[in-house]
Motif scaffolding. Sequence first.
Motif, PDB file in Angstrom:
ATOM      1  N   PHE A 163       0.808  -1.219   0.000  1.00 51.98           N
ATOM      2  CA  PHE A 163       0.000   0.000   0.000  1.00 51.98           C
ATOM      3  C   PHE A 163       0.844   1.273   0.000  1.00 51.98           C
ATOM      4  O   PHE A 163       0.300   2.371  -0.002  1.00 51.98           O
ATOM      5  N   GLY A 164       2.173   1.130   0.025  1.00 55.03           N
ATOM      6  CA  GLY A 164       3.037   2.300   0.039  1.00 55.03           C
ATOM      7  C   GLY A 164       3.120   2.974   1.389  1.00 55.03           C
ATOM      8  O   GLY A 164       3.555   4.126   1.499  1.00 55.03           O
ATOM      9  N   VAL A 165       2.707   2.269   2.436  1.00 55.20           N
ATOM     10  CA  VAL A 165       2.777   2.825   3.791  1.00 55.20           C
ATOM     11  C   VAL A 165       4.224   2.890   4.258  1.00 55.20           C
ATOM     12  O   VAL A 165       4.645   3.855   4.887  1.00 55.20           O
ATOM     13  N   ILE A 166       4.985   1.844   3.953  1.00 51.74           N
ATOM     14  CA  ILE A 166       6.411   1.858   4.245  1.00 51.74           C
ATOM     15  C   ILE A 166       7.180   1.520   2.968  1.00 51.74           C
ATOM     16  O   ILE A 166       6.626   0.913   2.039  1.00 51.74           O
ATOM     17  N   SER A 167       8.418   1.931   2.922  1.00 47.97           N
ATOM     18  CA  SER A 167       9.298   1.575   1.803  1.00 47.97           C
ATOM     19  C   SER A 167      10.671   1.235   2.352  1.00 47.97           C
ATOM     20  O   SER A 167      11.035   1.643   3.460  1.00 47.97           O
ATOM     21  N   TYR A 168      11.424   0.474   1.560  1.00 46.89           N
ATOM     22  CA  TYR A 168      12.748   0.039   1.956  1.00 46.89           C
ATOM     23  C   TYR A 168      13.810   0.728   1.109  1.00 46.89           C
ATOM     24  O   TYR A 168      13.571   1.065  -0.056  1.00 46.89           O
ATOM     25  N   SER A 169      14.974   0.912   1.679  1.00 52.06           N
ATOM     26  CA  SER A 169      16.098   1.444   0.906  1.00 52.06           C
ATOM     27  C   SER A 169      16.439   0.469  -0.216  1.00 52.06           C
ATOM     28  O   SER A 169      16.096  -0.720  -0.159  1.00 52.06           O
ATOM     29  N   ASP A 170      17.109   0.968  -1.232  1.00 49.45           N
ATOM     30  CA  ASP A 170      17.495   0.110  -2.365  1.00 49.45           C
ATOM     31  C   ASP A 170      18.345  -1.062  -1.889  1.00 49.45           C
ATOM     32  O   ASP A 170      18.186  -2.192  -2.361  1.00 49.45           O
ATOM     33  N   GLU A 171      19.232  -0.782  -0.958  1.00 51.38           N
ATOM     34  CA  GLU A 171      20.128  -1.831  -0.455  1.00 51.38           C
ATOM     35  C   GLU A 171      19.336  -2.926   0.264  1.00 51.38           C
ATOM     36  O   GLU A 171      19.567  -4.122   0.048  1.00 51.38           O
ATOM     37  N   LEU A 172      18.384  -2.518   1.087  1.00 52.12           N
ATOM     38  CA  LEU A 172      17.580  -3.501   1.813  1.00 52.12           C
ATOM     39  C   LEU A 172      16.673  -4.268   0.854  1.00 52.12           C
ATOM     40  O   LEU A 172      16.557  -5.495   0.948  1.00 52.12           O
ATOM     41  N   MET A 173      16.057  -3.567  -0.089  1.00 53.29           N
ATOM     42  CA  MET A 173      15.180  -4.237  -1.052  1.00 53.29           C
ATOM     43  C   MET A 173      15.956  -5.251  -1.882  1.00 53.29           C
ATOM     44  O   MET A 173      15.452  -6.337  -2.192  1.00 53.29           O
TER      45      MET A 173
END
Length: 337
Positions: free
Chosen positions: A246-256
């Motif tokens: 839902f776009g409530v949280i997002s992850y850094s590129d490194e974590l993703m």
Amino acid sequence: MVRSGILPPAESSKFISERAENVKIHEDGLDKLCQEMFSAIKDNKLQIPDTGTDAIHPNKDHPRAVDWVFVVDTLNFCFWSQSKEEQWTVNGHTGYFALEAALHRAIQEGHDITNPEYYSKITEEQLTHILRGDTSAKIPLFKERVSVLHEVGNILIEKYDGTFEKCVKEANKSAIKLLEIVVNNFPCFRDEGVYKNQRVSLYKRAQILVADLWNFFDGTGWGEFNDIDKITMFADYRVPQVLVYFGVISYSDELMDKLSKDNLLVSGSEEEIEIRGCSIHAVELLKLKLSQLIKKSGQNFDVPNSSLIDYYLWCYRRKHAKEMEKIPYHKTLGIFY
């Protein structure tokens, strides 16, 4: 305060979210999910979900119902597998429902699985039989499950007359008091860590134990808690997946990138704590937004507590499993969720 020197879950999650480097909470995503849930409230769909699994657990009138809930939540951790081929299933059920099915089958077969006199001494062979699956796939962390049964069983015998009912009585209808009793006396429920030099707590299994009692007994009798609204959501590995969706949280590129490659996150690592802490805080913010939206609407709806929001999101993930497949979820080997 639940444990001295350790921030309780709601305060921990705020502390973590304000300092997180790999996970961010987004206002527009909160608004989107808030509208989705408000629609569910208007349609009377944001209730304790009917999962259609009544046949795999005893009813609330069972003489050992409280101890049933306790044993299930003692074992309620780490069901994920690297692939569907390795997935542990029982009578076609997966994850938590497979656990319920296995333990209900054990009762039907005459195993005294709700009695700590039995499970405090349970052998690997006995538990292997009880948790046998539909295929050769085994439940993860099997030895840890034997260990936690021995631990909690012995504590119940030594301190609580061999029944979790005594803990619930001591709590005197307070969810927070019961949470305190559980984490202070049963180490395997002590879901804590250190983040940015601050001791924090997430207490997924301890809190879901309280909420499951509330749910199982429909908020009455053994499940009556005057402060159930003080319990936060249950920081696992599936609800964050819905929050990302839902776009409530997002992850850094490194974590993703790590999650996309199925890299394991170490239990207690900064990235793992950030995912779980930000998820808890996001639900607290969501609850506040829902309260404001309900008040603004002028309609007489009850504001859902964090437990209800968690149940809704967890079931949403199951109902929309195919859509969720494109979003990687974090994987951690451990007993806390």
